[in-house]
Write an enzyme that holds these catalytic residues in place. Sequence first.
Site, PDB file in Angstrom:
ATOM      1  N   TYR A   1      82.466  87.310  67.103  1.00  0.00           N
ATOM      2  CA  TYR A   1      82.667  88.468  66.324  1.00  0.00           C
ATOM      3  C   TYR A   1      81.988  87.956  64.575  1.00  0.00           C
ATOM      4  O   TYR A   1      83.521  88.892  63.944  1.00  0.00           O
ATOM      5  CB  TYR A   1      83.930  89.229  66.483  1.00  0.00           C
ATOM      6  CG  TYR A   1      84.398  90.101  67.675  1.00  0.00           C
ATOM      7  CD1 TYR A   1      83.435  91.230  67.698  1.00  0.00           C
ATOM      8  CD2 TYR A   1      85.486  89.757  68.493  1.00  0.00           C
ATOM      9  CE1 TYR A   1      83.792  92.204  68.736  1.00  0.00           C
ATOM     10  CE2 TYR A   1      85.295  90.498  69.632  1.00  0.00           C
ATOM     11  CZ  TYR A   1      84.797  91.122  69.222  1.00  0.00           C
ATOM     12  OH  TYR A   1      84.120  92.168  71.292  1.00  0.00           O
TER      13      TYR A   1
ATOM     14  N   LYS B   1      88.590  92.924  78.465  1.00  0.00           N
ATOM     15  CA  LYS B   1      88.766  91.582  77.796  1.00  0.00           C
ATOM     16  C   LYS B   1      90.078  91.560  77.983  1.00  0.00           C
ATOM     17  O   LYS B   1      90.158  91.856  79.379  1.00  0.00           O
ATOM     18  CB  LYS B   1      88.771  93.108  76.311  1.00  0.00           C
ATOM     19  CG  LYS B   1      87.203  93.275  75.561  1.00  0.00           C
ATOM     20  CD  LYS B   1      87.748  94.244  74.162  1.00  0.00           C
ATOM     21  CE  LYS B   1      86.452  93.924  73.517  1.00  0.00           C
ATOM     22  NZ  LYS B   1      87.174  94.848  72.296  1.00  0.00           N
TER      23      LYS B   1
ATOM     24  N   GLU C   1      74.421  88.354  72.102  1.00  0.00           N
ATOM     25  CA  GLU C   1      75.701  87.534  72.294  1.00  0.00           C
ATOM     26  C   GLU C   1      75.843  87.181  74.172  1.00  0.00           C
ATOM     27  O   GLU C   1      75.859  86.562  75.106  1.00  0.00           O
ATOM     28  CB  GLU C   1      75.874  88.950  72.627  1.00  0.00           C
ATOM     29  CG  GLU C   1      76.591  89.907  71.954  1.00  0.00           C
ATOM     30  CD  GLU C   1      77.575  90.874  71.733  1.00  0.00           C
ATOM     31  OE1 GLU C   1      78.201  91.629  70.717  1.00  0.00           O
ATOM     32  OE2 GLU C   1      77.670  91.995  72.658  1.00  0.00           O
TER      33      GLU C   1
ATOM     34  N   HIS D   1      84.443  95.547  76.181  1.00  0.00           N
ATOM     35  CA  HIS D   1      82.318  95.645  74.932  1.00  0.00           C
ATOM     36  C   HIS D   1      81.720  95.546  76.098  1.00  0.00           C
ATOM     37  O   HIS D   1      81.206  95.587  77.582  1.00  0.00           O
ATOM     38  CB  HIS D   1      82.703  93.857  74.524  1.00  0.00           C
ATOM     39  CG  HIS D   1      81.840  93.262  74.008  1.00  0.00           C
ATOM     40  ND1 HIS D   1      81.797  94.069  72.229  1.00  0.00           N
ATOM     41  CD2 HIS D   1      80.671  93.318  74.269  1.00  0.00           C
ATOM     42  CE1 HIS D   1      80.946  93.078  72.289  1.00  0.00           C
ATOM     43  NE2 HIS D   1      80.113  93.457  72.723  1.00  0.00           N
TER      44      HIS D   1
HETATM   45  P1  GDP Z   1      82.594  98.727  70.092  1.00  0.00           P
HETATM   46  O1  GDP Z   1      80.524  98.479  69.549  1.00  0.00           O
HETATM   47  O2  GDP Z   1      82.406 100.109  70.183  1.00  0.00           O
HETATM   48  O3  GDP Z   1      83.074  97.584  70.574  1.00  0.00           O
HETATM   49  O4  GDP Z   1      83.246  98.862  68.520  1.00  0.00           O
HETATM   50  P2  GDP Z   1      83.529  97.613  66.818  1.00  0.00           P
HETATM   51  O5  GDP Z   1      81.645  96.759  66.959  1.00  0.00           O
HETATM   52  O6  GDP Z   1      83.232  98.446  65.528  1.00  0.00           O
HETATM   53  O7  GDP Z   1      84.361  96.910  66.397  1.00  0.00           O
HETATM   54  C1  GDP Z   1      84.717  95.809  67.698  1.00  0.00           C
HETATM   55  C2  GDP Z   1      85.805  95.709  68.136  1.00  0.00           C
HETATM   56  O8  GDP Z   1      86.933  95.665  67.269  1.00  0.00           O
HETATM   57  C3  GDP Z   1      86.306  97.299  69.102  1.00  0.00           C
HETATM   58  O9  GDP Z   1      85.588  97.129  70.426  1.00  0.00           O
HETATM   59  C4  GDP Z   1      87.714  96.812  69.280  1.00  0.00           C
HETATM   60  O10 GDP Z   1      88.586  95.624  69.826  1.00  0.00           O
HETATM   61  C5  GDP Z   1      88.100  96.158  67.474  1.00  0.00           C
HETATM   62  N1  GDP Z   1      88.207  97.575  66.734  1.00  0.00           N
HETATM   63  C6  GDP Z   1      87.714  98.076  66.171  1.00  0.00           C
HETATM   64  N2  GDP Z   1      87.499  98.804  65.060  1.00  0.00           N
HETATM   65  C7  GDP Z   1      89.276  98.342  64.815  1.00  0.00           C
HETATM   66  C8  GDP Z   1      89.871  99.100  64.056  1.00  0.00           C
HETATM   67  O11 GDP Z   1      90.169  99.798  63.473  1.00  0.00           O
HETATM   68  N3  GDP Z   1      91.296  98.225  63.864  1.00  0.00           N
HETATM   69  C9  GDP Z   1      91.831  96.614  65.378  1.00  0.00           C
HETATM   70  N4  GDP Z   1      93.138  96.776  64.973  1.00  0.00           N
HETATM   71  N5  GDP Z   1      90.825  96.770  65.832  1.00  0.00           N
HETATM   72  C10 GDP Z   1      88.930  98.048  66.217  1.00  0.00           C
END
Ligand code: GDP
Length: 139
Positions: A50, A10, A127, A116
């Site tokens: 996303y 990232k 993706e 990611h």
């Molecule tokens: P991942 O699969 O571990 O990447 O997690 P997710 O799919 O839940 O979220 C995608 C991305 O969104 C994460 O890698 C973070 O960069 C961001 N993100 C996830 N949860 C949060 C949150 O609660 N707050 C913020 N600001 N960003 C978040």
Amino acid sequence: MQQQTLAIIKPDGVARNLIGEIIGRIEAHGLRIQAMKMIHLSKTQAEAFYAVHRERPFFQSLTDFMSEGPVVSMILSGENAIQVWRDLMGATDPVKAAPGTIRRDFGQSIERNTTHGSDGQETAAFETAYFFSQIESVN
Ligand code: GDP
């Protein structure tokens, strides 16, 4: 099972010169890099990537972050590559990630968490196709 997954370094990782460190860990764990490029996503491209998170409260902030500077995207392959790469990254929130994982070592916040990885086979298919055409990936 042989799998492919999408990995992204990232903008926070690229900005802090962590590309080599992260690729070193990928190779050390036996994953193969089948495709790789550096790109600077537009806000619109980050939003499309996303799209599943569109309703989440952090969607605007996340897509601003992902389009603030260049990223390095890769297709990784190997036995159970999806889980292997997620284990190497660690939990989403760096403070909850296990010691020795990328996010624990380098993540700055739950959002600026350096890497990611696709979370399942369907996501990986979407993706990898979003970032790479067939001709950009070696077999
Ligand atoms: P991942 O699969 O571990 O990447 O997690 P997710 O799919 O839940 O979220 C995608 C991305 O969104 C994460 O890698 C973070 O960069 C961001 N993100 C996830 N949860 C949060 C949150 O609660 N707050 C913020 N600001 N960003 C978040």
